[in-house]
Enzyme design. Structure first.
Site, mmCIF file in Angstrom:
data_model
loop_
_atom_site.group_PDB
_atom_site.id
_atom_site.type_symbol
_atom_site.label_atom_id
_atom_site.label_comp_id
_atom_site.label_asym_id
_atom_site.label_seq_id
_atom_site.Cartn_x
_atom_site.Cartn_y
_atom_site.Cartn_z
ATOM 1 N N LYS A 66 -5.054 -8.611 6.361
ATOM 2 C CA LYS A 66 -6.470 -8.283 6.597
ATOM 3 C C LYS A 66 -7.399 -9.283 5.905
ATOM 4 C CE LYS A 66 -5.409 -3.315 6.945
ATOM 5 N NZ LYS A 66 -5.412 -2.043 6.184
ATOM 6 N N TYR A 240 -7.173 -0.084 -1.889
ATOM 7 C CA TYR A 240 -7.630 1.224 -1.405
ATOM 8 C C TYR A 240 -8.052 2.128 -2.566
ATOM 9 C CZ TYR A 240 -4.641 -0.981 1.942
ATOM 10 O OH TYR A 240 -4.046 -1.915 2.723
ATOM 11 N N VAL A 258 1.905 -2.396 2.918
ATOM 12 C CA VAL A 258 2.992 -1.415 2.871
ATOM 13 C C VAL A 258 4.380 -2.036 3.055
ATOM 14 C CG1 VAL A 258 1.683 0.679 3.456
ATOM 15 C CG2 VAL A 258 2.650 -0.724 5.288
HETATM 16 N N1 GLN Z 1 0.175 -1.905 9.435
HETATM 17 C C1 GLN Z 1 -0.076 -0.929 8.420
HETATM 18 C C2 GLN Z 1 -0.846 0.254 8.970
HETATM 19 O O1 GLN Z 1 -1.750 0.082 9.714
HETATM 20 C C3 GLN Z 1 -0.832 -1.572 7.299
HETATM 21 C C4 GLN Z 1 -1.177 -0.616 6.202
HETATM 22 C C5 GLN Z 1 -0.979 -1.200 4.831
HETATM 23 O O2 GLN Z 1 -0.318 -2.189 4.625
HETATM 24 N N2 GLN Z 1 -1.552 -0.520 3.854
HETATM 25 O O3 GLN Z 1 -0.586 1.369 8.673
#
Ligand code: GLN
Length: 304
Positions: A66, A240, A258
Site C-alpha cells: 500500500k 493500524y 499479513v
Molecule cells: N491483502 C490483505 C487484505 O486485504 C492485506 C491486509 C494486510 O496485510 N494487513 O486483507
C-alpha cells in the site's frame, strides 16, 4: 555496536521465539506458509546490506504494497488526495467497516483496506496498465527486474475477498470509487500478492530514508515533502490499531503486512525489513515487531 553485530544478536535472541502468534489463514493460500521463517535485512544509504536468517525466500508483502501504490497515486493527485481519503489513525482493525458508514465513504487513512482500495481505484484510472506499472515501479525501487506477483496467493485472496469486496461496494455506494469494485479487488489482491524477500523489501524502501530519491540510481521517486509525508503516515497509521504501540516501542515509521513482513525506516540512514509469519491479534508480525524494537533499542537511534 555495528549493524551487523546487532542484527546477528537479535537473530540469535529471537531464533526460537515462535508459538506466540498465528499465520494468517483468512486467505487460504497464506495459511500454508511455514510459521518458522525468520529473516532480518538492513539496507543503508551508504550502499551496505546486512542480513541475518532467511532473507532470500520470497513472501507476499500484502499491505506493505500500500506504500508503493500510495506513492504512485500521490505523485499525480497531490493535495487532492485528501479529498478521497483521510490521514488520521483509525484505531480499528485493518479490514473494519465500522467507520466507513459514519464518515460517508471517505476512509480514515490510505493504509486501512478501505483507504487502500480507494487508492488502487484511482491508480487504475491514472495508469494505462495498472498491474504491470506497479511491477515496474517496485522493480525499479528494488533494482530487481524479476519481481512478480504470486498468482496463487492473488487468486486465493480474490476468491475469498468477501470483506474487501464489501468495503469496495460500500465506498462505491458513497460515490468514492470510480471503477468496478471487482476490477479494483483484482488489482488490489495482485499488489498485495507481490512476492519479495526481506533483502528486496529493505532495498525498495530506501528512497524513504533518502528524501524520495533511490540512492543507487539517483532516480527521484517523489519530492522530499512527499517522502516526509509518507513516513509520517507510516508512523501514525502503518500498523493500524497498533500504530501507537509500534511508535512507542520501535520509534520509527513502519508498515506491516499479513504475510508477516514489517519494514521500517530511519530517515537519513537506512531501512530494515523483518519477515516472520506468525501474527499477533492485530494482524502484525509478532516477532517482526519484537526484532525492530530491539534494533532501535540496541542501536540507540530512532526518530525520537
Ligand atoms: N491483502 C490483505 C487484505 O486485504 C492485506 C491486509 C494486510 O496485510 N494487513 O486483507
Amino acid at each position: 555496536m555495528q549493524y551487523k553485530e546487532i542484527i546477528e544478536r537479535i537473530y540469535k535472541e529471537l531464533e526460537d521465539y515462535t508459538g506466540h502468534g498465528k499465520v494468517a489463514d483468512y486467505i487460504p493460500a497464506l495459511s500454508k506458509v511455514n510459521p518458522e521463517h525468520f529473516g532480518i535485512s538492513v539496507a543503508t544509504l551508504d550502499g551496505d546490506h546486512f542480513s541475518a536468517g532467511d532473507v532470500e525466500t520470497r513472501f507476499t508483502i500484502q499491505s506493505i504494497s500500500k506504500v508503493f501504490t500510495l506513492a504512485m497515486v500521490s505523485r499525480h493527485l497531490g493535495d487532492k488526495l485528501w479529498e478521497i481519503v483521510g490521514r488520521e489513525p483509525s484505531g480499528t482493525a485493518f479490514n473494519s467497516l465500522i467507520q466507513l458508514e459514519q464518515e460517508r465513504g471517505i476512509p480514515r487513512n490510505p493504509f486501512i483496506n478501505a483507504g487502500a482500495l480507494v487508492i488502487t481505484d484511482r491508480l487504475i484510472s491514472l495508469y494505462k496498465n495498472p498491474k504491470e506499472d506497479i511491477l515496474t515501479f517496485v522493480r525499479e525501487l528494488s533494482g530487481n527486474r524479476d519481481l512478480n506477483y504470486n498468482k496463487d496467493v492473488a487468486l486465493s485472496e480474490i476468491e475469498h475477498s468477501y470483506r474487501n469486496l464489501a468495503l469496495a461496494n460500500f465506498v462505491k455506494s458513497f460515490g468514492n470509487l470510480v471503477n468496478d469494485p471487482v476490477k479494483v479487488i483484482d488489482t488490489y489482491c495482485h499488489h498485495c500478492a507481490l512476492s519479495m524477500n526481506a533483502y528486496e523489501l529493505a532495498t525498495s524502501f530506501l528512497f524513504l530514508a533518502n528524501g524520495g530519491i533511490v540512492s543507487t540510481s539517483g532516480q527521484r521517486v517523489c519530492g522530499s515533502r512527499s517522502a516526509k509525508r509518507l513516513n509520517a503516515l507510516m508512523l501514525t497509521c502503518g500498523l493500524y490499531n497498533e500504530s501507537g504501540d509500534f511508535a512507542y516501542r520501535v520509534g520509527l515509521p513502519g508498515k506491516s503486512g499479513v504475510g508477516g513482513g514489517v519494514v521500517a525506516v530511519i530517515p537519513g540512514k537506512l531501512s530494515i525489513a523483518v519477515w516472520s509469519p506468525e501474527l499477533n491479534k492485530n494482524g502484525n508480525s509478532y516477532r517482526g515487531i519484537e526484532a525492530l524494537e530491539r534494533f532501535t533499542t540496541y542501536l540507540g537511534i530512532s526518530v525520537f
